[in-house]
Motif scaffolding. Sequence first.
Motif, mmCIF file in Angstrom:
data_model
loop_
_atom_site.group_PDB
_atom_site.id
_atom_site.type_symbol
_atom_site.label_atom_id
_atom_site.label_comp_id
_atom_site.label_asym_id
_atom_site.label_seq_id
_atom_site.Cartn_x
_atom_site.Cartn_y
_atom_site.Cartn_z
ATOM 1 N N LEU A 1 0.840 -1.202 0.000
ATOM 2 C CA LEU A 1 0.000 0.000 0.000
ATOM 3 C C LEU A 1 0.875 1.252 0.000
ATOM 4 O O LEU A 1 0.582 2.233 -0.690
ATOM 5 C CB LEU A 1 -0.940 -0.034 1.219
ATOM 6 N N ASP B 1 11.696 3.137 5.719
ATOM 7 C CA ASP B 1 11.273 1.731 5.684
ATOM 8 C C ASP B 1 12.475 0.905 6.106
ATOM 9 O O ASP B 1 13.616 1.251 5.785
ATOM 10 C CB ASP B 1 10.832 1.355 4.254
ATOM 11 N N ARG C 1 0.900 -6.169 9.069
ATOM 12 C CA ARG C 1 -0.462 -5.966 8.573
ATOM 13 C C ARG C 1 -1.294 -7.252 8.571
ATOM 14 O O ARG C 1 -2.497 -7.204 8.359
ATOM 15 C CB ARG C 1 -0.404 -5.474 7.145
ATOM 16 N N SER D 1 -2.721 4.978 8.853
ATOM 17 C CA SER D 1 -3.366 3.986 8.005
ATOM 18 C C SER D 1 -3.865 2.868 8.899
ATOM 19 O O SER D 1 -3.094 2.027 9.343
ATOM 20 C CB SER D 1 -2.359 3.466 6.970
#
Length: 376
Positions: free
Chosen positions: A16, A35, A88, A126
């Motif tokens: 995403l 990241d 996630r 998010s």
Amino acid sequence: MGDAMRVLVTGGAGYLGCHVVLALLTAGHDVDVVDDFTRGTPASLSRVEALAHRQVTSHAADVADLDAMERIFATARFDAVVHLAGLRSAVECTDRVLDAYETNLATTFALLRCMAWYGVQRFVMSSSAAVYGASDDDAPLAETAPLAPVSPLGRTLVTNENLLADLARTGAVRVAVVRCFSTAGAHRSGRIGEVAKAPGAGLLARIGHVAAGHRPHLTVHGGDHPTPDGSAVRDFVHVDDVAEGHVAALEALDATSQPVSTWNLGTGRASSVLDVVRTFERVSGRTVPHRIIDGPARTVSRTIADTTRSTADLGWSARRDLEQICQDHWRWQQANPQGYPPTMTPEMPWRGGVGHRLRLVPPLPTRPSAPASSGP
Ligand SMILES: NC(=O)c1ccc[n+]([C@@H]2O[C@H](COP(=O)([O-])OP(=O)(O)OC[C@H]3O[C@@H](n4cnc5c(N)ncnc54)[C@H](O)[C@@H]3O)[C@@H](O)[C@H]2O)c1
């Protein structure tokens, strides 16, 4: 849109995240990515740069590492943070509870500390439909629906949401929480998309892998849900719609009077897992053999978004349908049968291949708000 912002996107090399980075660049914003590349790859960011004809500044660091994050905040004056770094997968978070809580919460803490020290006020979180419980009465879930997560993943996200709401009420930050429903598909170019072998890969990625012949069959968990065909029903929303929803939420932050705003990013349309398999078969012209494993339900039967508030507040609604999700995912799958090529940079000798430019994290600065030293 308003003025262009310099936005720090955490987890921006992931599935995403790289679509969000592309949507931000397309909207005219400047983007830095942080990241740790445990899941994402610099190759996705190289492709985003080529698609946008713009550059991204990438920082290789663990977002939970406060010292490393402080060094990154000292390199630039960020206007906003969009936070996607984390674990996630509901299954992975259930199997690795300590890792799930540590990653999903410590990353948020480190970001909020650095934002306070460096005067950054806009934060987009998010989050996910996993914060809701079941909507088995068939009603779509509005943002005001009770939060009753059935998984450790959902509970880490609710904890983050509660922390952000408490902090936002003090005036320290302005927060947009976007609750993404079942995000699927790939950019229409076929250059960026979801890697099927990644832990917690979504339904479309797993279907595409089977359609391409890399796996003999798809495993469908649960065939006895109280739904028309017995498989779970979800709100599948195109990843580019979700990415554009993150940009819309960020750009709406200054106009809202609320310290924290929460918006669903979904379509409001229901598709069962078996609907998706059939649509994918039609679009790809391939068959997708599947096996249904019955047993205790691993998840809720039905999760559909009520998007009334996001449409009214953001002027956002999903523009792409399930057919386009399948078409775009199949284009990506065919062009990238093994996902992204391997990547290596001086900072990441554990990977092999050619890479994206990564900025070395500079030495720790003097914290702006730190009291002056009173001597040895
Ligand atoms: N994909 C979906 O269906 C979906 C649905 C709802 C919400 N979301 C939200 O989007 C986020 C990203 O999802 P995704 O599908 O892109 O996952 P992903 O695994 O592809 O991306 C996560 C990225 O974060 C990075 N990362 C993980 N831990 C990190 C850390 N401690 N420090 C720095 N980087 C770290 C990974 O390397 C990866 O690039 C999720 O955490 C979730 O909050 C995704």
